[in-house]
Design a protein around this motif. Structure first.
Motif: not given
Lengths: 191, 383
Positions: A157-171
């Motif tokens: 589903d990745r397109t080479g965009a900043i939105t290829d990361i959905l979000y950051f989650k707590p470790v």
């Protein structure tokens, strides 16, 4: 002439004048289109996103590992020297709890707030990282300095965009990275 | 007190129809780094920075906020002029004349290839209530002006076509130019009709590129370089924007900008004193119309000068030796920048294959393009 003589006057309008069509209007919907060239640095940055990796550029003069990457150092004002992968983990520098959308419309009562955040990425120089979103936890649980990790889209589903990361989650506690806090030293050098 | 201001460094990427390989930031960095190296100065030593840009051209709101990094202006005094490079240069000149700044860097660039519907963008400049609803091509404004200019001056479409032939041929000698070509008058007249009498080849195609220049006060200039290129005159002017009221035959904005620059430079007879000129030829007829407005010839005389070769490379008054906008490419806010670049290279004797021998005074003139009636003039010398 008196100062009042320079006033050109006009007609006072009521809201009802617009509704009843008493006011004449002209509409124009602009059709402006742009295609911004990413260039060398951001082109590679986004191509690496597609592979699930984050890449930075290093300036050997000031020794900064710059993220997002750039082909020139804005402080030394010279070309940067090499690419370097950094981690997809980091710490929250700052964040906000947004209850309105991009277009200023209010988010519905059942919609969770958006959590824009600046993440200082492990392996990049202090104060550098990614502007992104937080997720997978209650907004009140996020704190400055908290360790977070990128949640990536599925590779297909990745397109080479900043939105290829959905979000950051707590470790999650216990699985925390050994390099927590400020990054020390450099990541692995690459061509 | 500051007496004179000079260009002490200049850098460019050159100009190309498209630049998909680099971002606008990377494009500008190249020009800036070359300019600072040329001047022998680091950006940390430069007192102030000016960029020239319009948000609609960039596709960013508040585009000025995106300029510091690539010109070395982070945490330094910087500002954006929403106008041509020469207007930015005028601001830089004034800043140095105050005595508060010794050095100023000025940047201009074009990423015209990133504007995907440039016609709509140019049309968007028209009055939205009583001009734009007519949905005329923005080139129609130039077509209207060309018709009136040809009527008043008795110049012909053929003579305008000769401007295109000359400038594209000049561009063949300019390694920075994107649109050099050997073509004929017949090619121009046979090209696609756009808004007659304008044909496709009468219109400068757009190009990408960046230019950065460094200005300095006299003492700093003499310390930095052997051949400072002095700013002798500057002027700028704007006619009414109202299409229904402006003077369609004469480029009054150019005449007034030139008169201001000549006054400052103490030039009484420009035709005799100016050795060469880089003037706006964004549309072919503009070169002829502007020559007359700038008093480089008598009204109605420009057509004879192109016909006789007086403005060619070997002529008595070479005009657009760089290739002009027709040969180099139309650069929007950087239009004046490529003209200043040409002046500096010629006056330094660094113009290579296109060097005009024994030149001391050059004139650069720009127009802000349709539908504007704004222009600026700069006069530079090496003495």
């Amino acid at each position: 002439m008196k100062l009042e003589d320079f006033e050109l006057g006009g007609t006072q309008l009521k809201a009802s004048d617009f509704k009843t069509g008493k006011v004449l209007t002209t509409e124009w919907k602009p059709d402006l289109k742009y295609a911004w060239d990413n260039g060398v640095a951001i082109g590679r940055y986004l191509a690496e996103f597609k592979e699930g990796r984050i890449i930075a550029r290093v300036c050997h003069k000031c020794d900064r590992i710059m993220l997002p990457p750039r082909m020139f150092c804005e402080l030394c004002f010279r070309p940067t020297d090499e690419w370097m992968y950094v981690k997809d983990t980091g710490v929250i520098n700052t964040f906000s709890i947004a209850k309105v959308n991009w277009d200023a419309s209010r988010r519905g009562p059942k919609e969770p707030p958006l959590l824009p955040a600046v993440i200082e990425i492990d392996g990049a120089s202090e104060g550098m990282g990614i502007m992104h979103m937080l997720g997978e936890a209650d907004p009140k649980d996020f704190k400055i300095g908290m360790k977070v990790k990128a949640v990536w889209k599925k590779p297909e589903d990745r397109t080479g965009a900043i939105t290829d990361i959905l979000y950051f989650k707590p470790v999650a506690a216990g699985t925390e990275d050994k390099n927590k806090g400020r990054p020390e030293g450099r990541g692995k050098e690459v061509r | 007190m500051v007496k004179r201001v000079a260009v002490v460094g200049i850098g460019t990427t050159g100009f190309r129809p498209v630049t998909p390989d680099v971002s606008f930031r990377e494009l500008i960095f190249e020009a800036a780094r070359k300019a600072y190296t040329d001047a022998g100065i680091e950006p940390s030593e430069i007192d102030g920075f000016i960029t020239t840009a319009e948000d609609f051209m960039e596709g960013y709101s508040i585009a000025d906020e995106y300029c510091p990094d690539q010109i070395g202006a982070v945490l330094k005094p910087t500002q954006t002029i929403p106008g041509d490079f020469i207007q930015g240069m005028a601001t830089g000149y004034m800043m140095i004349m105050t005595g508060a700044f010794r050095t100023i860097a000025i940047e201009a660039h074009s990423k015209a290839s990133n504007m995907r519907n440039i016609g709509e963008l140019m049309g968007f400049a028209q009055d939205p209530v009583y001009n734009r609803p007519l949905r005329e091509t923005p080139h129609a404004v130039a077509g209207l002006e060309m018709t009136r200019y040809l009527f008043e001056s008795a110049a012909s479409s053929e003579q305008c076509a000769q401007v295109v032939v000359k400038n594209k041929k000049n561009a063949m000698r300019n390694p920075y130019a994107a649109f050099g070509a050997e073509i004929t008058e017949g090619d121009v007249l046979a090209s696609e009709p756009i808004s007659l009498p304008l044909h496709r080849l009468d219109i400068a195609p757009h190009a990408d590129g960046a230019v950065v220049a460094v200005l300095a006060d006299e003492d700093t200039a003499r310390a930095l370089c052997e051949t400072p290129i002095w700013i002798e005159g500057l002027g700028w002017s704007t006619d009414t924007p109202t299409l229904e009221m402006r003077d369609w035959g004469e480029a009054a904005y150019a005449r007034l900008a030139a008169e201001m620059a000549y006054r400052m430079a103490g030039i009484g007879n420009p035709a005799a004193l100016i050795d060469f000129a880089e003037i706006c030829d964004e549309y072919s007829y503009k070169e002829l119309q502007h020559m007359e407005a700038l008093k480089l010839c008598m009204p109605g005389e420009a057509a004879y000068m192109i016909e006789s070769g007086a403005t060619s490379y070997q002529g008595e008054l070479p005009i657009n030796i760089s290739g002009g906008a027709l040969g180099v490419g139309h650069l929007f806010e950087a239009s004046g920048a490529h003209k200043i670049l040409e002046l500096v290279e010629q006056l330094r004797g660094n113009a290579g294959a296109r060097q005009i021998p024994d030149v001391n005074v050059g004139l650069a003139q720009v127009w802000r393009g349709v539908p504007t009636a704004t222009g600026a003039v700069a006069i530079l010398s090496n003495m």
